[in-house]
Design an enzyme around this catalytic site. Structure first.
Site, PDB file in Angstrom:
ATOM      1  N   ARG A  94     -45.057 134.635  62.409  1.00  0.00           N
ATOM      2  CA  ARG A  94     -45.162 136.057  62.749  1.00  0.00           C
ATOM      3  C   ARG A  94     -44.198 136.399  63.886  1.00  0.00           C
ATOM      4  O   ARG A  94     -43.513 137.424  63.849  1.00  0.00           O
ATOM      5  CB  ARG A  94     -46.603 136.401  63.143  1.00  0.00           C
ATOM      6  CG  ARG A  94     -46.814 137.874  63.440  1.00  0.00           C
ATOM      7  CD  ARG A  94     -48.264 138.242  63.478  1.00  0.00           C
ATOM      8  NE  ARG A  94     -48.920 137.785  64.701  1.00  0.00           N
ATOM      9  CZ  ARG A  94     -50.226 137.898  64.934  1.00  0.00           C
ATOM     10  NH1 ARG A  94     -51.015 138.432  64.025  1.00  0.00           N
ATOM     11  NH2 ARG A  94     -50.746 137.469  66.052  1.00  0.00           N
TER      12      ARG A  94
ATOM     13  N   LYS B 286     -59.286 139.151  62.384  1.00  0.00           N
ATOM     14  CA  LYS B 286     -60.437 140.009  62.676  1.00  0.00           C
ATOM     15  C   LYS B 286     -60.024 141.456  62.892  1.00  0.00           C
ATOM     16  O   LYS B 286     -60.660 142.371  62.366  1.00  0.00           O
ATOM     17  CB  LYS B 286     -61.189 139.500  63.918  1.00  0.00           C
ATOM     18  CG  LYS B 286     -61.740 138.107  63.790  1.00  0.00           C
ATOM     19  CD  LYS B 286     -62.443 137.654  65.056  1.00  0.00           C
ATOM     20  CE  LYS B 286     -61.666 137.789  66.335  1.00  0.00           C
ATOM     21  NZ  LYS B 286     -60.484 136.948  66.461  1.00  0.00           N
TER      22      LYS B 286
ATOM     23  N   ARG C  90     -55.122 130.163  74.304  1.00  0.00           N
ATOM     24  CA  ARG C  90     -56.184 131.087  73.887  1.00  0.00           C
ATOM     25  C   ARG C  90     -57.107 130.415  72.864  1.00  0.00           C
ATOM     26  O   ARG C  90     -58.308 130.613  72.882  1.00  0.00           O
ATOM     27  CB  ARG C  90     -55.574 132.360  73.285  1.00  0.00           C
ATOM     28  CG  ARG C  90     -54.872 133.225  74.331  1.00  0.00           C
ATOM     29  CD  ARG C  90     -54.260 134.469  73.737  1.00  0.00           C
ATOM     30  NE  ARG C  90     -55.291 135.334  73.188  1.00  0.00           N
ATOM     31  CZ  ARG C  90     -55.164 136.013  72.050  1.00  0.00           C
ATOM     32  NH1 ARG C  90     -54.058 135.951  71.344  1.00  0.00           N
ATOM     33  NH2 ARG C  90     -56.148 136.775  71.611  1.00  0.00           N
TER      34      ARG C  90
ATOM     35  N   ARG D  32     -45.119 140.034  70.575  1.00  0.00           N
ATOM     36  CA  ARG D  32     -46.317 140.145  71.410  1.00  0.00           C
ATOM     37  C   ARG D  32     -46.429 138.924  72.302  1.00  0.00           C
ATOM     38  O   ARG D  32     -46.164 137.803  71.861  1.00  0.00           O
ATOM     39  CB  ARG D  32     -47.576 140.245  70.536  1.00  0.00           C
ATOM     40  CG  ARG D  32     -47.714 141.551  69.837  1.00  0.00           C
ATOM     41  CD  ARG D  32     -48.831 141.613  68.846  1.00  0.00           C
ATOM     42  NE  ARG D  32     -49.966 140.735  69.092  1.00  0.00           N
ATOM     43  CZ  ARG D  32     -51.031 140.659  68.319  1.00  0.00           C
ATOM     44  NH1 ARG D  32     -51.124 141.407  67.245  1.00  0.00           N
ATOM     45  NH2 ARG D  32     -52.014 139.839  68.597  1.00  0.00           N
TER      46      ARG D  32
ATOM     47  N   ARG E 227     -68.511 136.774  73.789  1.00  0.00           N
ATOM     48  CA  ARG E 227     -67.598 135.639  73.928  1.00  0.00           C
ATOM     49  C   ARG E 227     -68.339 134.342  74.224  1.00  0.00           C
ATOM     50  O   ARG E 227     -67.772 133.266  74.081  1.00  0.00           O
ATOM     51  CB  ARG E 227     -66.580 135.891  75.042  1.00  0.00           C
ATOM     52  CG  ARG E 227     -65.563 136.949  74.702  1.00  0.00           C
ATOM     53  CD  ARG E 227     -64.445 136.973  75.735  1.00  0.00           C
ATOM     54  NE  ARG E 227     -63.564 138.100  75.557  1.00  0.00           N
ATOM     55  CZ  ARG E 227     -62.560 138.141  74.694  1.00  0.00           C
ATOM     56  NH1 ARG E 227     -62.315 137.114  73.916  1.00  0.00           N
ATOM     57  NH2 ARG E 227     -61.796 139.199  74.597  1.00  0.00           N
TER      58      ARG E 227
END
Length: 193
Positions: free
Chosen positions: A127, A13, A150, A139, A88
């Site tokens: 990644r 996104k 998540r 990250r 959300r």
């Protein structure tokens, strides 16, 4: 154009939002950034948010929607905006729709990024490994266990938005597992641009 991008973390996104900003010349609105800006500026809704945050509580939906209501009145958002990460929950979507209706505005598109969750987890693992191999810091949310947490939160809280927006007839989907340029083309097709 007023656009919402839906999909789990890691679905692409953010990458597509950047491309939409460049192509359409409208801002991507981050609720976190808007909240910090409203607090720093001392706006009425920002002061409400600060009081809540100072108590260590979560900012309520009405405060978040109020911050968005103020933000979309700014000049750069007059022609539209892109929301990624809001709403959300269905309750937030309902409050947001009500606020838009009060302003005689409506959404032009809600685009959901459909993904294969198992492949998505593998994408995140790759990644993280690629980032590490380049000697760059990974990250925090690219940790597979953090990512799975998540993803679970998304499934429980945000995924019901698909049915909500489908009922309104505004939901469109793209295959978030396709290459980035293919997803961009699919979005162009949806938006007619």
């Amino acid at each position: 154009m007023r656009i919402i991008l839906l999909g789990p973390p890691g679905a692409g996104k953010g990458t597509q939002a950047v491309r939409l900003v460049e192509r359409l010349g409208i801002p991507q609105l981050s609720t976190g950034d808007m909240l910090r800006t409203a607090v720093a500026a001392g706006t009425p809704v920002g002061l409400k948010a600060k009081a809540v945050m100072d108590r260590g509580d979560l900012v309520s939906d009405d405060i978040v929607v109020g911050i968005i209501a103020d933000r979309i009145e700014e000049q750069d958002a007059k022609a539209g905006f892109i929301l990624d990460g809001f709403p959300r929950t269905v309750a937030q979507a309902e409050a947001f729709d009500s606020m838009l209706a009060d302003k005689s505005l409506k959404l032009d598109a809600v685009i959901e990024f459909k993904v294969n969750e198992a492949e998505l987890v593998e994408r995140i693992v790759r990644r993280a490994k690629d980032t590490e191999a380049r000697g760059e810091p990974v990250r925090k949310d690219d940790n597979p266990e953090v990512f799975k947490t998540r993803l679970e939160a998304y499934r429980n809280q945000t995924a019901p938005l698909s049915a909500y927006y489908e009922r309104t007839g505004i939901l469109k989907t793209v295959d978030g597992m396709k290459p980035i340029d293919d997803v961009t083309q699919a979005i162009k097709g949806i938006l007619g641009r």
